[in-house]
Design a protein around this motif. Structure first.
Motif, PDB file in Angstrom:
ATOM      1  N   LEU A  33       0.810  -1.223   0.000  1.00  0.00           N
ATOM      2  CA  LEU A  33       0.000   0.000   0.000  1.00  0.00           C
ATOM      3  C   LEU A  33       0.842   1.271   0.000  1.00  0.00           C
ATOM      4  N   ALA A  34       2.130   1.128  -0.248  1.00  0.00           N
ATOM      5  CA  ALA A  34       2.988   2.316  -0.309  1.00  0.00           C
ATOM      6  C   ALA A  34       2.554   3.213  -1.463  1.00  0.00           C
ATOM      7  N   GLY A  35       2.481   4.521  -1.201  1.00  0.00           N
ATOM      8  CA  GLY A  35       2.093   5.454  -2.245  1.00  0.00           C
ATOM      9  C   GLY A  35       0.649   5.327  -2.681  1.00  0.00           C
ATOM     10  N   LEU A  36      -0.212   4.891  -1.787  1.00  0.00           N
ATOM     11  CA  LEU A  36      -1.632   4.709  -2.101  1.00  0.00           C
ATOM     12  C   LEU A  36      -2.237   6.043  -2.552  1.00  0.00           C
ATOM     13  N   PRO A  37      -3.041   6.040  -3.622  1.00  0.00           N
ATOM     14  CA  PRO A  37      -3.665   7.309  -4.052  1.00  0.00           C
ATOM     15  C   PRO A  37      -4.565   7.868  -2.958  1.00  0.00           C
ATOM     16  N   GLU A  38      -4.657   9.192  -2.926  1.00  0.00           N
ATOM     17  CA  GLU A  38      -5.462   9.822  -1.873  1.00  0.00           C
ATOM     18  C   GLU A  38      -6.927   9.440  -1.981  1.00  0.00           C
ATOM     19  N   ARG A  39      -7.450   9.467  -3.210  1.00  0.00           N
ATOM     20  CA  ARG A  39      -8.870   9.196  -3.379  1.00  0.00           C
ATOM     21  C   ARG A  39      -9.143   8.771  -4.817  1.00  0.00           C
ATOM     22  N   LEU A  40      -9.998   7.755  -4.993  1.00  0.00           N
ATOM     23  CA  LEU A  40     -10.450   7.414  -6.333  1.00  0.00           C
ATOM     24  C   LEU A  40     -11.392   8.500  -6.838  1.00  0.00           C
ATOM     25  N   GLU A  83      -4.481   2.231  11.594  1.00  0.00           N
ATOM     26  CA  GLU A  83      -3.806   3.037  12.613  1.00  0.00           C
ATOM     27  C   GLU A  83      -2.350   3.304  12.224  1.00  0.00           C
ATOM     28  N   LEU A  84      -1.670   2.277  11.709  1.00  0.00           N
ATOM     29  CA  LEU A  84      -0.260   2.421  11.389  1.00  0.00           C
ATOM     30  C   LEU A  84      -0.042   3.296  10.156  1.00  0.00           C
ATOM     31  N   LEU A  85      -0.934   3.209   9.177  1.00  0.00           N
ATOM     32  CA  LEU A  85      -0.796   4.057   7.990  1.00  0.00           C
ATOM     33  C   LEU A  85      -1.200   5.495   8.289  1.00  0.00           C
ATOM     34  N   ASN A  86      -2.056   5.663   9.306  1.00  0.00           N
ATOM     35  CA  ASN A  86      -2.337   6.996   9.869  1.00  0.00           C
ATOM     36  C   ASN A  86      -2.797   8.003   8.822  1.00  0.00           C
ATOM     37  N   ARG A  87      -3.762   7.611   7.990  1.00  0.00           N
ATOM     38  CA  ARG A  87      -4.346   8.559   7.046  1.00  0.00           C
ATOM     39  C   ARG A  87      -5.475   9.328   7.728  1.00  0.00           C
ATOM     40  N   PRO A  88      -5.724  10.564   7.305  1.00  0.00           N
ATOM     41  CA  PRO A  88      -6.845  11.326   7.874  1.00  0.00           C
ATOM     42  C   PRO A  88      -8.168  10.594   7.648  1.00  0.00           C
ATOM     43  N   ARG A  89      -9.133  10.787   8.543  1.00  0.00           N
ATOM     44  CA  ARG A  89     -10.440  10.129   8.404  1.00  0.00           C
ATOM     45  C   ARG A  89     -11.120  10.518   7.104  1.00  0.00           C
ATOM     46  N   SER A  90     -10.792  11.700   6.578  1.00  0.00           N
ATOM     47  CA  SER A  90     -11.400  12.142   5.318  1.00  0.00           C
ATOM     48  C   SER A  90     -10.797  11.437   4.118  1.00  0.00           C
ATOM     49  N   LEU A  91      -9.699  10.689   4.319  1.00  0.00           N
ATOM     50  CA  LEU A  91      -9.045   9.957   3.220  1.00  0.00           C
ATOM     51  C   LEU A  91      -8.912   8.491   3.624  1.00  0.00           C
ATOM     52  N   PRO A  92     -10.009   7.740   3.552  1.00  0.00           N
ATOM     53  CA  PRO A  92      -9.952   6.325   3.949  1.00  0.00           C
ATOM     54  C   PRO A  92      -9.065   5.527   2.988  1.00  0.00           C
ATOM     55  N   LEU A  93      -8.696   4.321   3.419  1.00  0.00           N
ATOM     56  CA  LEU A  93      -7.842   3.476   2.577  1.00  0.00           C
ATOM     57  C   LEU A  93      -8.555   3.067   1.295  1.00  0.00           C
ATOM     58  N   PHE A  94      -9.871   3.012   1.319  1.00  0.00           N
ATOM     59  CA  PHE A  94     -10.641   2.722   0.110  1.00  0.00           C
ATOM     60  C   PHE A  94     -12.017   3.349   0.260  1.00  0.00           C
ATOM     61  N   GLN A  95     -12.684   3.561  -0.867  1.00  0.00           N
ATOM     62  CA  GLN A  95     -14.024   4.137  -0.869  1.00  0.00           C
ATOM     63  C   GLN A  95     -15.079   3.176  -1.392  1.00  0.00           C
TER      64      GLN A  95
END
Length: 617
Positions: A371-378, A505-517
């Motif tokens: 998941l390195a460099g995951l896009p911010e949002r689709l 938790e470890l990737l620590n992205r903002p709640r507005s940018l979930p790991l997937f939509q």
């Protein structure tokens, strides 16, 4: 062939086989050649075990097929090979038991017999329990028959820690699992809401004994500790507080209602907001419409259960109801473990992330790299922009895939050594890319998380979420895309134990940018069923009016008793903050069109398959 019919026969007790009957159009028909031709197009279990050539099909006086007059074949076992070693015999028995078959030949592919990714993970668990070895998921996919899998048993690693009752002090506080902690934190931040409710409604017909039902529900809550657990903060840490068994009390309500008011009352009850620290996470409402007509609504908070849990819950409820009607104690076998045992076992299984050799550390390294460099949002085709705070309001739209396309999708997946889920994932991935979401497509999906057989009949929150990231750059063909997806999914399945909440938790992205939509789910768990004396139960659809993600696309296969493809039911749950219903209907139609094009031209690059007009913004 001028006429043909296939029937399921049981000429010897316990041996059911498909038998084909044909009437030749001109000249003769060669049964062996017909079977070979069918084997090219159909999975092994759908190819008739024998084909008989008749002068004419027998008819009844009304002109309909007379099935009783069809002759029994003389079977010569040409395709079935039985086990030759003790290992093959045990494996064949495990295959047959899990797939619900009378017997399995050592050359039969697990996936051709109806297996899927979920069942494959279950089978690995049963192999672990039986042989004491760990078979990697990739190995199982690459050697899916008994004869090819048996030699792998000697090459498997040491089996993981088995789940058994933990010898803890039952008065000690039990910590939350990482998955439970994620829902608990959401509840603390957003307040009680129906977003993570799991409603199950049953239309009950027949003379229902409401008192016996209430007693049965109390017995089920006593059987499953998860149904009577509170989630509290104890000494600055979250903990499970398991209540002693008691009558249902406020958790069971009987309401007299009419058919006109029922939909609104069901929706209101399904949207109940649990106070997780003060009340059990399960509520039951019985709506009485007439003397022999009731609707039973069970609302379970996700922190205490998952989709799989509904089948054992209803099965236990039916068993307890039958016993309570006779003033007897339910005759079910004791559960091997409770959810508290799973909680402690999971912590021990994962180990410390500080230990580089622990399961947690190993899987964490995989996910961080994947998941390195995951896009911010689709970039989804939304009708409205994202707001700072999502309301979680949602709606759903249903659609369907017919039996013919269902068969062709499964066939193409099988040819590509993939699963139906992977084929549907390929369609959705290509669709999103066509709508402008880019070439780095990230979807969420779930695995049952019941990696030990002791969990099969337990109500609890075991499901884990996986992040499936697929690179669709270079304009691949459908077959090439399936190969990419297969590699991604198998790697994700092999690293499914790390809790999604811990990863987030470890990737620590903002709640507005979930790991997937976008969530993709193939519902291949056992369908809940209520079988009780004098009462029949039929599932009734009910919704909470919420959406967990921007889009959740769920599919459910329909197959006949003999395995014939009968279509796939689809549903799209969508956030109404973002999407209009017309847009979702358009997405569903385009997905069907794209899946059809993919099976018709699997070697053609995907960009040539699009018929998607410019999406409205």
């Amino acid at each position: 062939v001028g006429q043909a019919v296939v029937v399921l026969r049981e000429d010897r007790a316990g041996e059911k086989r498909l038998v084909g009957y044909v009437v030749a159009r001109d000249g003769g028909c060669a049964p062996a050649a017909l079977r070979r031709a069918l084997a090219v197009r159909l999975p092994d279990y759908m190819v008739p075990a024998a084909i008989l050539v008749l002068d004419a099909l027998p008819l009844t006086p009304n002109g309909k097929l007379d099935r009783r007059a069809l002759p029994a074949p003389d079977f010569v076992p040409t395709s079935y090979r039985g086990p030759c070693t003790p290992e093959e015999e045990i494996l064949a028995g495990l295959f047959a038991d899990l797939l619900g078959l009378d017997r399995v030949g050592i050359d039969d592919s697990f996936f051709d017999l109806g297996g899927n990714s979920l069942l494959a993970l279950q089978m690995i668990g049963r192999i672990r329990s039986t042989f004491g070895v760990e078979v990697p998921i990739r190995t199982f996919f690459e050697t899916p028959s008994v004869v090819s899998l048996a030699p792998q048993l000697g090459r498997g690693g040491t089996a993981r820690l088995a789940l058994s009752p933990r010898r803890d002090d039952r008065s000690n506080a039990i910590p939350l699992t990482p998955a439970q902690r994620g829902l608990w934190l959401l509840d603390q931040i957003e307040g009680p809401a129906a977003t993570y409710n799991l409603p199950l409604a049953l239309r009950l017909s027949g003379p229902l004994d409401a008192g016996a039902l209430a007693g049965a529900l109390a017995a089920v809550m006593e059987r499953h500790e998860s149904l009577r657990t509170l989630y509290v903060e104890n000494d600055e840490a979250e903990a499970q507080g398991i209540l002693l068994p008691s009558p249902l009390g406020a958790n069971f309500t009987l309401i007299e209602t009419g058919a006109d008011e029922l939909p609104a009352r069901l929706a209101q009850a399904a949207a109940y907001a649990f106070d997780l620290s003060r009340e059990p996470p399960c509520r039951v409402t019985l709506f009485r419409l007439a003397e022999h007509h009731h609707i039973l609504l069970i609302v379970l908070h996700h922190i205490a259960g998952d989709g799989w849990s509904m089948a054992p819950l209803l099965r236990d409820l039916a068993t307890a109801y039958a016993a309570c009607r006779e003033n007897e104690v339910p005759g079910w076998a004791p559960l091997p473990v409770q959810y508290r045992d799973y909680t402690l076992w999971q912590r021990e299984l994962l180990g410390s992330e500080a230990d580089p050799n622990s399961l947690a550390a190993q899987q964490l390294r995989y996910w961080q790299a994947a998941l390195a460099g995951l896009p911010e949002r689709l970039a989804l085709p939304t009708d409205r922009p994202y707001s700072r705070v999502a309301s979680r309001r949602g709606d759903h739209l249903e659609f369907s895939i017919d039996g013919t396309l269902h068969r062709r999708l499964s066939g193409l997946a099988r040819e590509s050594r993939a699963t139906l889920f992977m084929m549907l994932q390929a369609g959705l991935t290509a669709l999103l890319a066509g709508f402008g979401s880019g070439t780095d497509i990230v979807l969420g999906s779930t695995v049952a998380g019941r990696t030990d057989q002791a969990l099969d009949d337990l109500v609890g929150y075991f499901v884990n979420t996986l992040v499936l990231r697929v690179d669709i750059s270079g304009d691949p063909s459908t077959r090439e895309l399936l190969t990419r997806i297969r590699e991604v999914d198998l790697a994700a399945y092999a690293n499914q134990d790390l809790p999604f909440q811990r990863l987030a938790e470890l990737l620590n992205r903002p709640r507005s940018l979930p790991l997937f939509q976008v969530m993709l789910v193939l519902l291949n768990t056992v369908e809940p069923n209520f079988v009780a004396p004098a009462v029949t139960g039929e599932l009734e659809f009910v919704t909470t009016g919420t959406a967990k993600y921007d889009l959740t696309i769920a599919f459910a296969e329909r197959r006949s008793a003999d395995g014939m493809f009968q279509g796939i039911q689809g549903s799209i749950e969508y956030a109404t903050d973002l999407f209009d219903r017309d847009t979702i209907a358009h997405l569903a139609q385009q997905l069907l069109s794209l899946l059809t094009a993919m099976v018709e031209k699997p070697d053609q690059v995907i960009s040539t398959l699009y018929s998607i007009p410019e999406c409205k913004k």
